[in-house]
Design a protein around this motif. Structure first.
Motif, PDB file in Angstrom:
ATOM      1  N   GLY A 163     -41.574 -29.959  15.758  1.00 37.55           N
ATOM      2  CA  GLY A 163     -39.907 -29.857  15.814  1.00 37.55           C
ATOM      3  C   GLY A 163     -39.306 -31.131  15.745  1.00 37.55           C
ATOM      4  N   ARG A 164     -39.983 -32.410  16.255  1.00 38.22           N
ATOM      5  CA  ARG A 164     -39.410 -33.612  15.749  1.00 38.22           C
ATOM      6  C   ARG A 164     -39.359 -33.790  14.296  1.00 38.22           C
ATOM      7  NH1 ARG A 164     -41.825 -38.981  18.172  1.00 38.22           N
ATOM      8  NH2 ARG A 164     -43.294 -38.759  16.170  1.00 38.22           N
ATOM      9  N   ALA A 165     -40.224 -33.351  13.517  1.00 38.61           N
ATOM     10  CA  ALA A 165     -40.231 -33.627  12.019  1.00 38.61           C
ATOM     11  C   ALA A 165     -39.242 -32.715  11.250  1.00 38.61           C
ATOM     12  CB  ALA A 165     -41.565 -33.373  11.436  1.00 38.61           C
ATOM     13  N   VAL A 166     -38.923 -31.763  11.954  1.00 39.66           N
ATOM     14  CA  VAL A 166     -37.941 -31.035  11.421  1.00 39.66           C
ATOM     15  C   VAL A 166     -36.463 -30.984  11.602  1.00 39.66           C
ATOM     16  CG1 VAL A 166     -37.275 -28.304  11.137  1.00 39.66           C
ATOM     17  CG2 VAL A 166     -40.018 -28.868  11.302  1.00 39.66           C
ATOM     18  N   VAL A 167     -36.255 -31.257  13.064  1.00 39.42           N
ATOM     19  CA  VAL A 167     -34.700 -31.268  13.285  1.00 39.42           C
ATOM     20  C   VAL A 167     -33.906 -32.621  12.669  1.00 39.42           C
ATOM     21  CG1 VAL A 167     -35.073 -29.994  15.541  1.00 39.42           C
ATOM     22  CG2 VAL A 167     -35.477 -32.186  15.491  1.00 39.42           C
ATOM     23  N   PRO A 168     -32.934 -32.474  12.422  1.00 40.03           N
ATOM     24  CA  PRO A 168     -32.076 -33.891  11.961  1.00 40.03           C
ATOM     25  C   PRO A 168     -31.652 -34.727  13.011  1.00 40.03           C
ATOM     26  CG  PRO A 168     -30.514 -31.994  11.898  1.00 40.03           C
ATOM     27  CD  PRO A 168     -31.827 -31.470  12.620  1.00 40.03           C
ATOM     28  N   PHE A 169     -32.101 -34.736  14.159  1.00 37.14           N
ATOM     29  CA  PHE A 169     -31.731 -35.671  14.899  1.00 37.14           C
ATOM     30  C   PHE A 169     -32.726 -36.470  15.784  1.00 37.14           C
ATOM     31  CE2 PHE A 169     -30.938 -31.266  16.731  1.00 37.14           C
ATOM     32  CZ  PHE A 169     -32.267 -31.350  17.825  1.00 37.14           C
ATOM     33  N   ASP A 170     -32.430 -37.500  16.419  1.00 34.58           N
ATOM     34  CA  ASP A 170     -33.432 -38.164  17.328  1.00 34.58           C
ATOM     35  C   ASP A 170     -33.887 -37.265  18.556  1.00 34.58           C
ATOM     36  OD1 ASP A 170     -33.589 -40.352  15.467  1.00 34.58           O
ATOM     37  OD2 ASP A 170     -31.909 -41.548  16.688  1.00 34.58           O
ATOM     38  N   VAL A 171     -35.000 -37.336  18.785  1.00 30.40           N
ATOM     39  CA  VAL A 171     -35.576 -36.592  19.795  1.00 30.40           C
ATOM     40  C   VAL A 171     -36.296 -37.508  20.909  1.00 30.40           C
ATOM     41  CG1 VAL A 171     -37.243 -34.526  20.607  1.00 30.40           C
ATOM     42  CG2 VAL A 171     -36.256 -34.713  18.273  1.00 30.40           C
ATOM     43  N   PRO A 172     -35.815 -37.180  22.368  1.00 30.46           N
ATOM     44  CA  PRO A 172     -36.415 -37.856  23.435  1.00 30.46           C
ATOM     45  C   PRO A 172     -37.895 -37.630  23.465  1.00 30.46           C
ATOM     46  CG  PRO A 172     -34.338 -36.656  24.129  1.00 30.46           C
ATOM     47  CD  PRO A 172     -34.832 -36.045  22.812  1.00 30.46           C
ATOM     48  N   PRO A 173     -38.475 -38.574  24.153  1.00 29.62           N
ATOM     49  CA  PRO A 173     -40.113 -38.801  24.332  1.00 29.62           C
ATOM     50  C   PRO A 173     -40.353 -37.368  25.049  1.00 29.62           C
ATOM     51  CG  PRO A 173     -39.197 -40.869  24.865  1.00 29.62           C
ATOM     52  CD  PRO A 173     -37.702 -40.098  24.871  1.00 29.62           C
ATOM     53  N   PHE A 174     -41.634 -37.135  24.688  1.00 26.11           N
ATOM     54  CA  PHE A 174     -42.300 -35.913  25.216  1.00 26.11           C
ATOM     55  C   PHE A 174     -42.905 -36.459  26.668  1.00 26.11           C
ATOM     56  CE2 PHE A 174     -46.156 -33.271  25.834  1.00 26.11           C
ATOM     57  CZ  PHE A 174     -45.795 -32.084  26.102  1.00 26.11           C
ATOM     58  N   SER A 175     -42.812 -35.490  27.563  1.00 27.90           N
ATOM     59  CA  SER A 175     -43.192 -35.609  28.810  1.00 27.90           C
ATOM     60  C   SER A 175     -44.356 -34.695  29.299  1.00 27.90           C
ATOM     61  CB  SER A 175     -42.111 -35.639  30.042  1.00 27.90           C
ATOM     62  OG  SER A 175     -42.822 -35.780  31.322  1.00 27.90           O
ATOM     63  N   PRO A 176     -45.442 -35.033  29.171  1.00 31.35           N
ATOM     64  CA  PRO A 176     -46.811 -34.242  29.529  1.00 31.35           C
ATOM     65  C   PRO A 176     -46.591 -33.506  31.059  1.00 31.35           C
ATOM     66  CG  PRO A 176     -47.734 -36.327  29.665  1.00 31.35           C
ATOM     67  CD  PRO A 176     -46.186 -36.198  29.128  1.00 31.35           C
ATOM     68  N   HIS A 196     -33.510 -30.361  31.398  1.00 35.11           N
ATOM     69  CA  HIS A 196     -33.039 -31.345  32.231  1.00 35.11           C
ATOM     70  C   HIS A 196     -33.144 -32.767  31.741  1.00 35.11           C
ATOM     71  CE1 HIS A 196     -32.367 -33.380  36.141  1.00 35.11           C
ATOM     72  NE2 HIS A 196     -33.266 -34.089  35.836  1.00 35.11           N
ATOM     73  N   ILE A 197     -34.187 -32.994  30.759  1.00 34.22           N
ATOM     74  CA  ILE A 197     -34.264 -34.111  30.165  1.00 34.22           C
ATOM     75  C   ILE A 197     -33.385 -34.377  28.961  1.00 34.22           C
ATOM     76  CG2 ILE A 197     -36.015 -35.485  28.562  1.00 34.22           C
ATOM     77  CD1 ILE A 197     -38.202 -34.090  30.103  1.00 34.22           C
ATOM     78  N   GLY A 198     -33.126 -33.245  28.325  1.00 33.70           N
ATOM     79  CA  GLY A 198     -32.139 -33.223  27.378  1.00 33.70           C
ATOM     80  C   GLY A 198     -32.008 -32.120  26.250  1.00 33.70           C
ATOM     81  N   TRP A 199     -30.920 -31.573  25.998  1.00 29.40           N
ATOM     82  CA  TRP A 199     -30.891 -30.476  25.241  1.00 29.40           C
ATOM     83  C   TRP A 199     -31.563 -30.769  23.876  1.00 29.40           C
ATOM     84  CZ3 TRP A 199     -28.498 -30.400  20.137  1.00 29.40           C
ATOM     85  CH2 TRP A 199     -27.779 -31.565  20.021  1.00 29.40           C
ATOM     86  N   LYS A 200     -31.596 -32.185  23.219  1.00 26.75           N
ATOM     87  CA  LYS A 200     -32.248 -32.252  21.993  1.00 26.75           C
ATOM     88  C   LYS A 200     -34.035 -32.162  22.114  1.00 26.75           C
ATOM     89  CE  LYS A 200     -28.761 -35.622  20.363  1.00 26.75           C
ATOM     90  NZ  LYS A 200     -28.552 -37.047  19.836  1.00 26.75           N
ATOM     91  N   LEU A 201     -34.473 -32.332  23.163  1.00 27.62           N
ATOM     92  CA  LEU A 201     -36.068 -32.165  23.214  1.00 27.62           C
ATOM     93  C   LEU A 201     -36.111 -30.620  23.286  1.00 27.62           C
ATOM     94  CD1 LEU A 201     -38.721 -33.152  23.916  1.00 27.62           C
ATOM     95  CD2 LEU A 201     -38.156 -33.038  26.443  1.00 27.62           C
ATOM     96  N   LEU A 245     -38.320 -25.814  20.944  1.00 25.16           N
ATOM     97  CA  LEU A 245     -38.173 -24.390  20.534  1.00 25.16           C
ATOM     98  C   LEU A 245     -38.360 -24.356  18.806  1.00 25.16           C
ATOM     99  CD1 LEU A 245     -35.396 -23.250  22.670  1.00 25.16           C
ATOM    100  CD2 LEU A 245     -37.667 -22.542  22.709  1.00 25.16           C
ATOM    101  N   VAL A 246     -37.670 -25.367  18.114  1.00 22.90           N
ATOM    102  CA  VAL A 246     -37.912 -25.285  16.926  1.00 22.90           C
ATOM    103  C   VAL A 246     -39.348 -25.161  16.306  1.00 22.90           C
ATOM    104  CG1 VAL A 246     -37.466 -26.499  14.378  1.00 22.90           C
ATOM    105  CG2 VAL A 246     -35.357 -26.008  16.004  1.00 22.90           C
ATOM    106  N   GLY A 247     -40.114 -26.392  16.915  1.00 23.07           N
ATOM    107  CA  GLY A 247     -41.609 -26.527  16.733  1.00 23.07           C
ATOM    108  C   GLY A 247     -42.307 -25.174  16.930  1.00 23.07           C
ATOM    109  N   GLY A 248     -41.958 -24.690  18.132  1.00 26.43           N
ATOM    110  CA  GLY A 248     -42.639 -23.441  18.429  1.00 26.43           C
ATOM    111  C   GLY A 248     -42.487 -22.363  17.527  1.00 26.43           C
ATOM    112  N   LEU A 249     -41.212 -22.380  16.959  1.00 29.90           N
ATOM    113  CA  LEU A 249     -41.075 -21.110  15.967  1.00 29.90           C
ATOM    114  C   LEU A 249     -41.591 -21.282  14.693  1.00 29.90           C
ATOM    115  CD1 LEU A 249     -36.976 -20.609  16.786  1.00 29.90           C
ATOM    116  CD2 LEU A 249     -39.012 -18.921  16.977  1.00 29.90           C
ATOM    117  N   VAL A 250     -41.858 -22.445  14.490  1.00 28.06           N
ATOM    118  CA  VAL A 250     -42.470 -22.863  13.058  1.00 28.06           C
ATOM    119  C   VAL A 250     -44.093 -22.546  13.178  1.00 28.06           C
ATOM    120  CG1 VAL A 250     -43.327 -24.781  11.489  1.00 28.06           C
ATOM    121  CG2 VAL A 250     -40.993 -24.604  12.327  1.00 28.06           C
ATOM    122  N   VAL A 251     -44.763 -22.537  14.388  1.00 28.60           N
ATOM    123  CA  VAL A 251     -45.877 -22.399  14.542  1.00 28.60           C
ATOM    124  C   VAL A 251     -46.149 -21.084  15.212  1.00 28.60           C
ATOM    125  CG1 VAL A 251     -47.916 -23.038  16.141  1.00 28.60           C
ATOM    126  CG2 VAL A 251     -46.336 -24.916  15.732  1.00 28.60           C
TER     127      VAL A 251
END
Length: 211
Positions: A101-114, A124-129, A134-140
């Motif tokens: 998803g980070r490679a596809v979306v055109p904006f900066d993405v907050p860090p991933f929290s495992p 809650h972390i941010g709508w960008k994340l 979601l975009v990454g999930g759709l691609v997969v």
């Protein structure tokens, strides 16, 4: 010679592989034994795989059953298909969503929290994340669902074909077996009169009495 740590690591890896094979076999048998057509089962499976590869915890099963209802697929197969992602692989799967998803979306993405994998925690972390996940999930999920439909349909068709052949052969054997025949290895019933044995009528006369 292998040292004790290397032996224990090899044993651990073989144990994980054996458990994984049992897990895959168990869920595969549950899917192919569903009483439905191959198309319905495969549609349900594809719906489950599609939703299972989306970051929508904890709503995967509910959404998969709803999607299967809309597509007129097997709801049980949809629920089982969501196990393509499970507690054993959530972390690597969600990390894949993040990087894709980070490679596809055109904006900066907050860090991933495992430690925050639910959809609400991502928002809650941010709508960008959340959007990137979601975009990454759709691609997969999209190609995975398509592949699961065709692979699942072929596997179910082969299983149902073999099962129908076994049942047909069993019915044919039952028809060829004569009714009332004594199974092999079972003694014949006693007390029957043989053709060469005279049938005694009444009590035999005592000695000296006229016959």
């Amino acid at each position: 010679m292998q040292t004790e740590p290397s032996k224990s690591k090899a044993t651990g890896r073989s144990g994980i592989r054996a458990r994984l094979r049992r897990f895959v076999r168990y869920w595969s048998l549950r899917i192919v034994r569903i009483q439905a057509t191959p198309h319905n089962i495969s549609i349900g499976l594809a719906a489950g795989v599609f939703v299972g590869l989306l970051p929508v915890l904890p709503f995967q099963t509910i959404l998969a059953i709803g999607l299967a209802f809309v597509l007129k697929g097997s709801k049980l197969a949809a629920a089982l298909g969501t196990w393509v992602s499970n507690p054993l692989n959530w972390l690597p799967v969600y990390m894949m969503f993040y990087y894709v998803g980070r490679a596809v979306v055109p904006f900066d993405v907050p860090p991933f929290s495992p430690t925050q994998l639910s959809l609400a925690e991502m928002f809650h972390i941010g709508w960008k994340l959340a959007v990137a996940m979601l975009v990454g999930g759709l691609v997969v999920a999209t190609p995975s669902a398509v592949l699961s439909y065709f692979i699942g349909k072929r596997v179910v068709q082969r299983y149902q074909h073999r099962r129908a052949l076994r049942l047909a052969n069993k019915r044919l054997r039952d028809l060829r077996e004569p009714r009332g025949s004594t199974p092999a290895g079972q003694p014949a019933q006693t007390g029957a009169v043989t053709p060469n044995e005279p049938k005694m009528a009444g009590k035999p006369p005592a000695p000296g009495e006229p016959r």
